[in-house]
Structure formats: C-alpha cells, structure tokens
Design a protein around this motif. Structure first.
Motif, short mmCIF file in Angstrom:
data_model
loop_
_atom_site.label_atom_id
_atom_site.label_comp_id
_atom_site.label_asym_id
_atom_site.label_seq_id
_atom_site.Cartn_x
_atom_site.Cartn_y
_atom_site.Cartn_z
N LEU A 2 1.16 -5.32 9.14
CA LEU A 2 2.30 -4.80 8.90
C LEU A 2 2.83 -3.77 10.20
O LEU A 2 3.21 -3.35 10.22
N THR A 3 1.23 -2.89 11.17
CA THR A 3 1.50 -2.59 11.92
C THR A 3 1.20 -3.33 12.60
O THR A 3 1.03 -2.63 14.58
N VAL A 63 -6.82 -1.65 -0.66
CA VAL A 63 -6.95 -1.10 0.40
C VAL A 63 -5.19 -0.47 0.14
O VAL A 63 -5.52 -0.11 1.96
N TYR A 64 -4.76 -0.80 -0.70
CA TYR A 64 -3.48 -0.41 -0.38
C TYR A 64 -3.46 0.70 -0.54
O TYR A 64 -2.71 2.01 0.29
N ALA A 65 -4.21 1.61 -1.82
CA ALA A 65 -4.69 3.23 -1.78
C ALA A 65 -5.40 3.45 -0.36
O ALA A 65 -5.29 4.91 -0.07
N LEU A 66 -5.99 3.02 0.20
CA LEU A 66 -6.85 3.38 1.22
C LEU A 66 -5.62 3.86 3.19
O LEU A 66 -5.24 4.18 3.92
N SER A 67 -4.64 2.21 2.46
CA SER A 67 -3.91 2.47 4.01
C SER A 67 -3.16 3.84 3.71
O SER A 67 -2.10 4.14 5.10
N GLY A 116 -1.10 7.34 6.84
CA GLY A 116 0.45 7.46 6.62
C GLY A 116 1.56 7.02 5.96
O GLY A 116 0.39 6.01 5.29
N ARG A 117 3.19 6.63 5.40
CA ARG A 117 3.68 6.48 5.55
C ARG A 117 3.72 5.02 5.35
O ARG A 117 5.01 4.57 4.67
N ASP A 118 3.84 5.30 6.91
CA ASP A 118 4.75 3.48 7.68
C ASP A 118 3.80 2.63 6.62
O ASP A 118 5.17 1.67 6.47
N VAL A 119 3.42 2.21 7.09
CA VAL A 119 2.91 0.93 6.13
C VAL A 119 3.45 0.57 4.61
O VAL A 119 4.25 -0.31 4.10
N ALA A 120 3.04 1.22 3.92
CA ALA A 120 3.26 1.42 2.47
C ALA A 120 5.35 1.59 2.67
O ALA A 120 5.92 1.47 1.35
N ASP A 121 5.70 2.12 3.32
CA ASP A 121 7.47 1.84 3.21
C ASP A 121 7.49 0.55 4.09
O ASP A 121 8.32 -0.35 3.68
N LYS A 122 6.82 0.07 5.19
CA LYS A 122 7.05 -1.49 5.14
C LYS A 122 6.89 -2.04 4.31
O LYS A 122 7.63 -3.10 4.05
N ALA A 123 5.50 -2.29 3.82
CA ALA A 123 5.47 -2.98 2.12
C ALA A 123 7.12 -2.61 1.61
O ALA A 123 6.67 -3.97 1.07
N ALA A 124 6.63 -1.83 0.82
CA ALA A 124 7.61 -1.68 0.04
C ALA A 124 9.20 -1.76 0.58
O ALA A 124 9.62 -2.71 -0.50
#
Length: 189
Positions: free
Chosen positions: A23-24, A81-85, A89-97
């Motif tokens: 994702l990054t 790992v998701y929680a650590l990501s 910042g929100r970038d990884v979570a936003d891309k995952a979503a």
C-alpha cells in the motif's frame, strides 16, 4: 496452546507487513514484489499461514480444527500490524479501506473464483521444496491478477460475506491442488 498459536500470529503479522509495503509502494508492480517479502519471512521462519497450511490438511498432517486455529492466529497478527500501521498516519488505513470497499463491490462468485486461483497459487508458493523465487512469483501473480487472499483481505476489511467467500475459495483451490498431488504421490508409492 499459546506456543502453538504464536507461529500463526507471526505469519499474520508478516502478511500485514506485506500489505503495508504494497500500500505504500510507488507502483503496484513494486508493491507486489515487496509484498512477497512477507511470505519469504513465513517460509524461512516456518510460521503457520492459513493458505500454506491448507496443503497440510489435504495430506492429513493437520486437522481442520488446527487449520481454523491457524486462520484465527493469522487474523490476530494481521490486525496487530494494521493497528501499528496507524502510527504511520491515516494514509495506509485509507488505502486499505479503498481496497476493502472495491472487494466488497465484487459479486461473490467473482470473489470465489479469484480466491480459488489464489489458493492454488499459494499451495505452490508454500510447498516445502519450492524455491523461494517461485514463492515470490506466485505472490506477485496473485496480487497483479487481483486474486483474493483471505488473510491479506483481513487488512482491507471487506464485508464479512466477501471475506468468508475468500476463506472458502482459498480452501478449495489450495486443498484441491494439494489433494491431487498427494493422491498422485500416494498411488506412485
């Protein structure tokens, strides 16, 4: 019990790291290759990954209960790992979503087919005697083809029905290929 659960948690964490790297990355091709590092860690450290353990169930080396325990451990590891990501910042979570939302839009039959192909690829990727480069190429192939990997999909959190369909599809693809191989070797003996 806890000690037998840790290798599956570690495997989930490795897949989670692969998700973060994918994702990054600056391109999907580089991301697909980087994702494969997670599987290489799993193979080298002999961690328990659901999609790799399916072939052990087909060869009657582990029970389906143990396979479910491995999947549960993988879920714990990838969610950690998701929680650590989120610290990044929100970038990884936003891309995952965004990935999760697009998976949830697919018809369940499409998810099933994509998961069956992924299950077969992951069986080849995790054969004990498969060269590591084959494992990496199988990962790159499933990612660039849009196939569904039930453990990696936890990171993206698609709808539950889509995730369960991926779990079943991975089981069908992985078990089917491993079972045919097992029967071929059994009959040759």
């Amino acid at each position: 019990m806890l000690l037998s659960f840790l290798p599956s948690v570690a495997a989930g964490a490795c897949i989670g790291m692969g998700c973060v790297m994918f994702l990054t990355a600056q391109s999907q091709y580089v991301g697909a290759l980087l994702f494969s590092i997670g599987l290489l860690f799993i193979r080298l450290c002999k961690f328990d990954l659901y999609t790799g353990a399916i072939q052990k169930a087909a060869r009657r080396e582990i029970s389906f209960l143990r396979l479910a325990q491995i999947l549960a451990g993988n879920a714990v590891g990838i969610l950690l790992v998701y929680a650590l990501s989120l610290l990044m910042g929100r970038d990884v979570a936003d891309k995952a979503a965004a990935v999760g939302a697009s998976v949830s839009q697919l018809p369940l039959t499409s998810v099933l087919g994509k998961a069956i192909f992924c299950g077969a690829l992951m069986t080849v990727a995790t054969y004990p005697d498969a060269p590591l480069w084959v494992s990496s190429m199988c990962v790159v192939a499933f990612i660039l083809s849009g196939f569904r990997h039930s453990v990696a999909d936890i990171f993206c959190m698609p709808e539950l029905t889509h995730w369960l369909t991926a779990v079943v599809g991975n089981l069908i693809g992985g078990y089917g290929l491993a079972w045919f191989d097992y029967m071929k070797k059994k009959n040759a003996a």
